[in-house]
Scaffold this active site. Structure first.
Site, PDB file in Angstrom:
ATOM      1  N   SER A 118       0.811  -1.212   0.000  1.00 21.07           N
ATOM      2  CA  SER A 118       0.000   0.000   0.000  1.00 21.07           C
ATOM      3  C   SER A 118       0.844   1.261   0.000  1.00 21.07           C
ATOM      4  CB  SER A 118      -0.933   0.011   1.221  1.00 21.07           C
ATOM      5  OG  SER A 118      -0.194  -0.179   2.407  1.00 21.07           O
ATOM      6  N   HIS A 139      -2.834  -3.148  -5.993  1.00 22.38           N
ATOM      7  CA  HIS A 139      -3.212  -2.728  -4.649  1.00 22.38           C
ATOM      8  C   HIS A 139      -4.724  -2.783  -4.450  1.00 22.38           C
ATOM      9  CE1 HIS A 139      -3.593   0.638  -1.462  1.00 22.38           C
ATOM     10  NE2 HIS A 139      -3.466  -0.528  -0.876  1.00 22.38           N
ATOM     11  N   GLU A 151      -5.695  -0.399  -7.543  1.00 17.48           N
ATOM     12  CA  GLU A 151      -4.665   0.424  -8.178  1.00 17.48           C
ATOM     13  C   GLU A 151      -3.644  -0.498  -8.839  1.00 17.48           C
ATOM     14  OE1 GLU A 151      -4.320   4.428  -5.432  1.00 17.48           O
ATOM     15  OE2 GLU A 151      -3.436   2.576  -4.650  1.00 17.48           O
ATOM     16  N   ASN A 189      -3.756   6.486  -1.183  1.00 15.69           N
ATOM     17  CA  ASN A 189      -3.074   6.716   0.088  1.00 15.69           C
ATOM     18  C   ASN A 189      -2.359   8.060   0.130  1.00 15.69           C
ATOM     19  OD1 ASN A 189      -3.656   4.620   1.930  1.00 15.69           O
ATOM     20  ND2 ASN A 189      -2.438   3.205   0.714  1.00 15.69           N
TER      21      ASN A 189
END
Length: 281
Positions: A118, A139, A151, A189
């Site tokens: 991540s 991800h 992702e 993130n």
């Protein structure tokens, strides 16, 4: 390459969720973890999740049985074979690089190695493996069976064939794939850091408590406040991402990780998975 078998390494919350998604989509699935206790918990979690779907009439009882039959829960390292290998192990460069290099010695020369990291640099992982052009980021978000976004993180050396195969695979898994280049925090993130960190700073300053912050933000339209979300993700995971993004961006003050969250991690108050985080479960 026609993907038929997916191997997921790491049977924690994310790994078991990815395995459930894979088997539900019809793939032969291997879920590997060295720890038999973690494997047992993973099996129970998948069985419980599928039973919930049966109870809600979203799948038939026979579907539940067939999905479970497609998952091989194993602690046999030599069983880690697949057209695509997805690692969901500890967020540590050495561990991920070592895993990929060892698995490459007995998997097909066409196998794709996808990291579910991540926050770590996919490029750094890929550049230290023997199959650089076949390493890519994939991800998923927690909980993997429910969250639609994936992702797909490409490096400078990721082949177009690898990128397209993983995008197509995500679609077959019922996910929405977004391709991005490798950068700190990728997309979600990176954007989400201020949501967590600014909320934590408000609490650090004594201006407001965490429950009120959650209530206010949920009332404005967020589906989950930052503290409930950190407890769901796991404070250890969330804090590690904050630290990683902070370090990779040369430590900007605005993204400095919170001492409150570090204290939670040090105490083992990780959220739902430990029964206590910001809230009691």
């Amino acid at each position: 390459m026609n993907v038929e078998t997916i191997c997921v390494c790491g049977a924690g919350t994310m790994g078991s969720g990815i395995a459930q998604v894979s088997a539900t989509a019809g793939f032969v699935t291997v879920l590997y973890d060295l720890n038999k206790s973690i494997l047992g918990k993973a099996r129970l979690a998948v069985e419980k999740n599928l039973q919930t779907l049966v109870d809600k009439n979203k799948i038939a009882p026979d579907d539940r049985s067939q999905i479970l039959k497609r998952i091989d829960f194993t602690n046999d390292y030599n069983a880690c074979r697949g057209d695509v290998i997805i690692e969901a192990i500890v967020e540590n460069y050495e561990a991920k690089i070592s895993l990929f290099n060892q698995l490459a010695t007995f998997n097909s020369g066409e196998t794709i190695f996808a990291t579910n990291t991540s926050s770590l640099s996919v490029s750094k992982i890929a550049n230290n493996t023997s199959n650089t052009h076949r390493v890519i980021g994939m991800h998923f978000f927690n909980p993997a069976p429910l969250m639609k976004l994936v992702e797909v993180v490409r490096t400078e050396n990721s082949s177009e064939e690898t990128v397209q195969l993983i995008v197509n695979l995500a679609n077959r898994l019922g996910k929405t794939a977004v391709v991005c280049r490798d950068s700190p925090g990728f997309i979600v993130n990176r954007v989400a850091r201020p949501y967590y960190i600014e909320s934590l700073r408000l609490v650090e300053g004594g201006d407001i408590d965490f429950a009120m912050i959650d209530s206010v933000l949920e009332a404005t339209g967020f589906r989950m406040g930052p503290f409930k979300l950190m407890d769901l993700i796991g404070n250890d995971v969330n804090y590690a991402v904050s630290c990683s993004v902070y370090e990779q961006l040369n430590k900007p003050d605005r993204l400095k990780p919170s001492s409150i969250q570090k204290e939670k991690v040090d105490k083992g108050e990780l959220g739902k998975k430990t029964g206590k985080g910001y809230y009691q479960y």
